[in-house]
Design an enzyme around this catalytic site. Sequence first.
Site, mmCIF file in Angstrom:
data_model
loop_
_atom_site.group_PDB
_atom_site.id
_atom_site.type_symbol
_atom_site.label_atom_id
_atom_site.label_comp_id
_atom_site.label_asym_id
_atom_site.label_seq_id
_atom_site.Cartn_x
_atom_site.Cartn_y
_atom_site.Cartn_z
ATOM 1 N N LYS A 159 0.879 -1.186 0.000
ATOM 2 C CA LYS A 159 0.000 0.000 0.000
ATOM 3 C C LYS A 159 0.910 1.229 0.000
ATOM 4 O O LYS A 159 1.208 1.829 1.032
ATOM 5 C CB LYS A 159 -0.925 -0.035 1.223
ATOM 6 C CG LYS A 159 -2.038 0.979 1.190
ATOM 7 C CD LYS A 159 -3.052 0.699 2.287
ATOM 8 C CE LYS A 159 -4.024 1.842 2.512
ATOM 9 N NZ LYS A 159 -4.914 2.135 1.399
HETATM 10 C C1 LIG Z 1 -6.658 0.224 -3.715
HETATM 11 C C2 LIG Z 1 -7.370 -0.304 -2.519
HETATM 12 N N1 LIG Z 1 -7.938 -1.523 -2.581
HETATM 13 C C3 LIG Z 1 -8.583 -2.049 -1.531
HETATM 14 C C4 LIG Z 1 -8.695 -1.351 -0.341
HETATM 15 C C5 LIG Z 1 -9.410 -1.972 0.819
HETATM 16 O O1 LIG Z 1 -8.492 -2.364 1.809
HETATM 17 P P1 LIG Z 1 -8.870 -2.383 3.333
HETATM 18 O O2 LIG Z 1 -10.047 -3.255 3.463
HETATM 19 O O3 LIG Z 1 -7.691 -2.941 4.018
HETATM 20 O O4 LIG Z 1 -9.183 -0.986 3.732
HETATM 21 C C6 LIG Z 1 -8.141 -0.083 -0.230
HETATM 22 C C7 LIG Z 1 -8.197 0.666 1.009
HETATM 23 O O5 LIG Z 1 -7.238 0.701 1.720
HETATM 24 C C8 LIG Z 1 -7.446 0.450 -1.345
HETATM 25 O O6 LIG Z 1 -6.889 1.664 -1.283
#
Ligand SMILES: Cc1ncc(COP(=O)(O)O)c(C=O)c1O
Length: 317
Positions: A159
């Site tokens: 991320k």
């Molecule tokens: C690109 C992306 N995909 C999926 C998610 C969902 O991830 P999470 O459930 O850990 O927030 C997020 C959010 O963080 C994101 O930015």
Amino acid sequence: MAFAGTGKIWMNGKLVEWKDATIHVASHVIHYGSGVFEGARVYDTPKGSAILRLDAHMKRLLASAKIYRMDSPYPQEQLEQAVLDTVQANGYKACYIRPLMYRGYHALGVNPLPCPVDVAIMVWEWGTYLGADALEKGVDVCVSSWNRMAPNTFPSLSKTSGNYANAALIRMEAESNGYAEGIALDTFGFVSEGSGENIFLVRDGAIYTPPLSASILPGITRDMVIQVAQDLGYRVSQENIPREMLYIADEVFFVGTAVEITPVRSVDKIKVGDGRRGPVTEKIQRTFLGTISGEVPDRHGWLTYVPETVAAGSKKR
Ligand SMILES: Cc1ncc(COP(=O)(O)O)c(C=O)c1O
């Protein structure tokens, strides 16, 4: 919603005033997107404020950093404590948490390794992400003309701040065309995810979601939704999903920390199912929202309660 601009931000081990949490314009992260971050939420429950999946978020933060050869100055337990301290110091019953680990001020060559690894944690009150009615009524979305990153280009399992340049293109295009969100395909043409959320489909009673190899972020809500769905007796298949499955699915929903579980009522102006939240989405939503609000037993230990007493601050480096 604009920031209130008040409160405390944790920076490299110290809680500082919001206005003082600044960095130099020559910091590496500003030029090259060399940061990794998290987004987590604190929920107000009858037993007190609770952070959802604190451990999983800090584990993913460290994994994101590791991919970029970034040595965290703090081990996982200390990061978890720092998050708890920041939440306590700001006194919100419910809020959003944004831990950020980034390459700071030293030099501006592309190689980030000479630059320090700095850490900041901020919190703010952030309500529904895709609009007030979204959780119940659902949202209208499009398939983006932008793809997610190809494998072995920008690692999607990290991320990373830089990855959100792609997310911003998807989101800007969707909003400019009147949609709440865009769904990106991977470079093979299979469904990947939304600009800031993972995606699930329901067809003939079975649940589908793209695999990690479809250039998705390994979402923590995705992980919980798979667990909740399995607890409810559904089969969840992680497999490549052709674009057109979006148009013929009985139900489609987004999942993520920001959107929680948000039904999709149309894709490219084609109605999904009956054009409203479907029964499987609603069942999963009810269990998930019940767990995070403390109304349904937390059988998987997902909530970390924030101790009442305000801590004196976390350990310095
Ligand atoms: C690109 C992306 N995909 C999926 C998610 C969902 O991830 P999470 O459930 O850990 O927030 C997020 C959010 O963080 C994101 O930015």
